[in-house]
Enzyme design. Structure first.
Site, PDB file in Angstrom:
ATOM      1  N   LYS A 112     -41.673 -16.051  36.610  1.00  0.00           N
ATOM      2  CA  LYS A 112     -41.723 -14.657  36.170  1.00  0.00           C
ATOM      3  C   LYS A 112     -40.809 -13.899  37.111  1.00  0.00           C
ATOM      4  O   LYS A 112     -41.091 -13.776  38.308  1.00  0.00           O
ATOM      5  CB  LYS A 112     -43.151 -14.108  36.235  1.00  0.00           C
ATOM      6  CG  LYS A 112     -43.214 -12.676  35.738  1.00  0.00           C
ATOM      7  CD  LYS A 112     -44.609 -12.090  35.810  1.00  0.00           C
ATOM      8  CE  LYS A 112     -44.542 -10.611  35.479  1.00  0.00           C
ATOM      9  NZ  LYS A 112     -45.621  -9.852  36.083  1.00  0.00           N
ATOM     10  N   ASN A 168     -53.773  -8.038  34.640  1.00  0.00           N
ATOM     11  CA  ASN A 168     -54.301  -8.426  35.952  1.00  0.00           C
ATOM     12  C   ASN A 168     -55.240  -7.367  36.513  1.00  0.00           C
ATOM     13  O   ASN A 168     -56.452  -7.565  36.577  1.00  0.00           O
ATOM     14  CB  ASN A 168     -53.149  -8.726  36.922  1.00  0.00           C
ATOM     15  CG  ASN A 168     -53.656  -9.164  38.286  1.00  0.00           C
ATOM     16  OD1 ASN A 168     -54.791  -9.598  38.431  1.00  0.00           O
ATOM     17  ND2 ASN A 168     -52.833  -9.053  39.290  1.00  0.00           N
TER      18      ASN A 168
END
Lengths: 380, 257
Positions: B99, B208
């Protein structure tokens, strides 16, 4: 003349002080509950005496902002004192030139011995501290120390004498992550009475230090004033103003703020302005509400019961088991007479991590990696 | 009844909920939340992991056959730093997925489009499966697609802000135009935001903070799982159009009958 120094010269200490004390409860409530970003005027209101009655509400807001940004975590760091040699006279410091203490600067073998013990405690972030003694502890010594310590730690910061931009660039290339440089007080005349001799007596050079760091492309700058030298509200406002200025100019750098309150040390003065625990909480919450992303740090100067509660209210990094004398962890563990200031919370790193865990917080030992650092501006 | 699977690179995902590992109060809780979320792609910050330590505590908690690690480069400020960090992550964590996060602004953690494009191009050449975190910029997403990224990850709002899809108009353009999967990352603060993103046609979401900081992260992870599934099913079922008034017939064209 630095840009910030010239900005400072446009403000009068007394006018700023007066404007902080003139803030009303309405100003404070507005600052606390507004939806838009908060300004320096809001910060004034939040640290004003008028906001003292809003402490619980401020704590609630500060806690929520901290949780959102930093989660249920507290970063752990530890100071490693390399030297207590110092050419400065500072009225509040145990290392001050005239203090009759034994002076020492760690050798390579001693630095490694200290590093091994600190590493075994679990630490991965270390803060190197020295006095200001350019012969014994110059930039070469610092460069060499970083090289020695790099294999042991993921993150290395320093709290040493102010350096030139090129010297910072050199240390950053070695892997230096952050520099802590406290102005002590932003009151220029008062500053001169506390720093009577040595390079530190140059107020303007010190105030210009974060600017040189910003230009050098440092990852993090730690700001603060020594609470007790002058009116803490006014000094804290100047710190916030400095922070705000730096954030806009050196936008790739992150910032942390600390709140050292004067602690007893060999031959030092009594604080001029005493800050209560409640006021320290007010200040911490005010910073968090003013700048949601700023790192706020608390050291072992503060006592255990205060530290057991404060991380919930906005603090994001803590030291533990600190020794403030060179060689304090392994080389000269008994020689407390060499220390810079007396620590209050003497609990070990493990005990602090356990205390955090009991409160639903994780102690974070590693939040950086050497691999993330390359000499500045090399991508183009 | 199940929604369709998602393919990114050479991997097929049953779950369209990607998760992160930061901000939890401990790693056991993180593991439980990720487990119940059924997430199969979990991002982990390189800076939090001890790359030399095979028993790193975060990684130890993610060793499930279902979970694919997605190392992220959080902390870097330039393309060069990102490429270097990604190579280390590949070696240490045994995955060529990355990522790509380059956010030189430490306050809002907003991604640098120029450095991101440069790094993406180089990482693709080096054989990485690149998932770049970007602002909701449709042109940038097309440019990234052209250099060969496996998916794009535009933001809904600033990381950790929990504000929802503030960039919705641009996200819709990105979804419409993209030939690679679109994963909406950052800003998703509630299951309803995630469901909305999926209804718009996003291929997946990454969540998250909203899970880690919830009072009960495990229950919240489960809520997100259901929301993402519901949103995707709704998208595939084709939502009925929104109308301002109830309409019983076709007043303008009835005469043609």
């Amino acid at each position: 003349m630095s840009d910030f120094y010239s900005i400072l010269s446009q403000h009068s200490w007394d006018d700023i002080k007066e404007s902080i004390y003139a803030k009303t409860l309405v100003d404070a409530k507005h600052a606390l509950h507004k939806k838009e970003f908060r300004t320096l005027e809001d910060f004034k209101a939040l640290i004003s005496p008028a906001a003292e009655s809003l402490l619980e509400e401020m704590a609630q807001v500060s806690r929520q902002l901290t949780l959102n940004r930093f989660g249920n975590t507290v970063q752990m760091y530890v100071p490693l004192y390399l030297s207590n040699e110092c050419q400065n006279i500072c009225t509040y410091c145990g290392f001050s030139l005239h203090n009759k203490i034994k002076r020492t600067t760690l050798t390579d073998a001693q630095i490694i011995k200290e590093a091994e013990v600190i590493k075994a405690l679990g630490y991965d972030h270390v803060l190197l501290v020295t006095g200001e003694a350019n012969k014994a502890v110059g930039v070469e010594y610092l460069q060499h120390s970083i090289r020695l310590l790099k294999p042991y730690f993921a993150n290395i910061s320093i709290e040493v004498q102010p350096l030139e931009q090129e010297e910072y660039e050199l240390l950053i290339a070695e892997g230096l992550y952050a520099v802590l440089v406290y102005q002590e007080t932003y009151h220029e005349e008062e500053y001169k009475t506390h720093h009577t001799k040595g390079r530190k007596s140059n107020y303007e050079y010190r105030i210009d230090t974060p600017e040189r760091l910003g230009r050098a492309g440092i990852h993090k700058i730690g700001l603060g004033c020594l609470i007790g030298l002058e009116d803490w509200r006014t000094d804290s406002f100047y710190t916030a103003m400095h922070l705000d200025y730096l954030e806009k100019k050196y936008w790739q750098t992150r910032y942390s703020v600390s709140f050292p309150r004067l602690r007893p040390a060999e031959g030092i003065l009594e604080p001029k302005s005493v800050m209560t625990d409640k006021q320290l909480v007010q200040l911490i919450c005010a910073y968090r509400i003013f700048k949601e992303d700023i790192e706020l740090s608390i050291s072992t100067r503060e006592n255990a019961s205060f530290r057991n509660n404060i991380f919930r209210l906005g603090i994001t990094s803590m030291s533990a088991g600190s020794k403030t004398n060179p060689g304090g962890y392994a080389v000269f563990p008994e020689k407390e007479s060499l220390e810079q200031f007396e620590i209050d919370d003497k609990r070990s790193a493990t005990e602090i991590a356990e205390m955090l865990k009991l409160n639903g917080y994780e102690a974070v030992w590693k939040d950086w990696d050497k691999s993330l650092m390359q000499p500045k501006f090399t991508s183009s | 009844m199940k929604a369709s699977t998602l393919k990114i690179g050479d991997k097929i995902f049953q779950s369209r909920l990607f998760t992160g590992t930061g901000k939890f109060s401990n790693n056991d809780l993180m593991e439980k939340a990720i487990e119940i979320s059924e997430s199969e792609l979990v991002t982990v910050a390189l800076k939090r992991v001890n790359l030399d330590d095979k028993n790193d505590d975060i990684i130890k908690h993610l060793k499930h056959s279902r979970i694919n690690l997605l190392p992220n480069t959080s902390g870097v400020r330039t393309a060069k730093e990102a490429v270097f960090a990604a190579q280390l992550a590949r070696e240490a964590l045994d995955t060529n997925w990355v990522k790509l996060e380059i956010h030189p602004d430490p306050r809002y953690l907003l991604p640098d489009p120029i450095e991101t494009l440069k790094a993406a191009e180089e990482l693709v050449k080096l054989g990485f499966v690149v998932l770049p975190y970007v602002n909701a910029d449709p042109v940038l997403c097309k440019r990234l697609e052209e250099v060969g990224v496996a998916a794009v990850m535009p933001l809904g709002a600033a990381i950790g802000s929990n504000k929802g899809l503030k960039t919705v108009d641009m996200l819709q353009i990105i979804i419409e135009e993209s030939n690679v999967p679109v994963v909406i990352d950052a800003g998703i603060g509630a299951p309803s935001h995630a469901a909305y993103a999926m209804e718009l046609g996003a291929d997946a979401v990454l969540v998250n903070t909203a899970i880690a900081v919830a009072k009960d992260p495990v229950a919240m992870a489960y809520a997100f799982k259901m929301a993402v599934e519901a949103g995707r099913l709704a998208y595939e079922a084709k939502l009925a159009p929104i109308k301002n008034k109830a309409e019983a017939s076709s007043p303008l064209t009835a005469f043609l009958q």
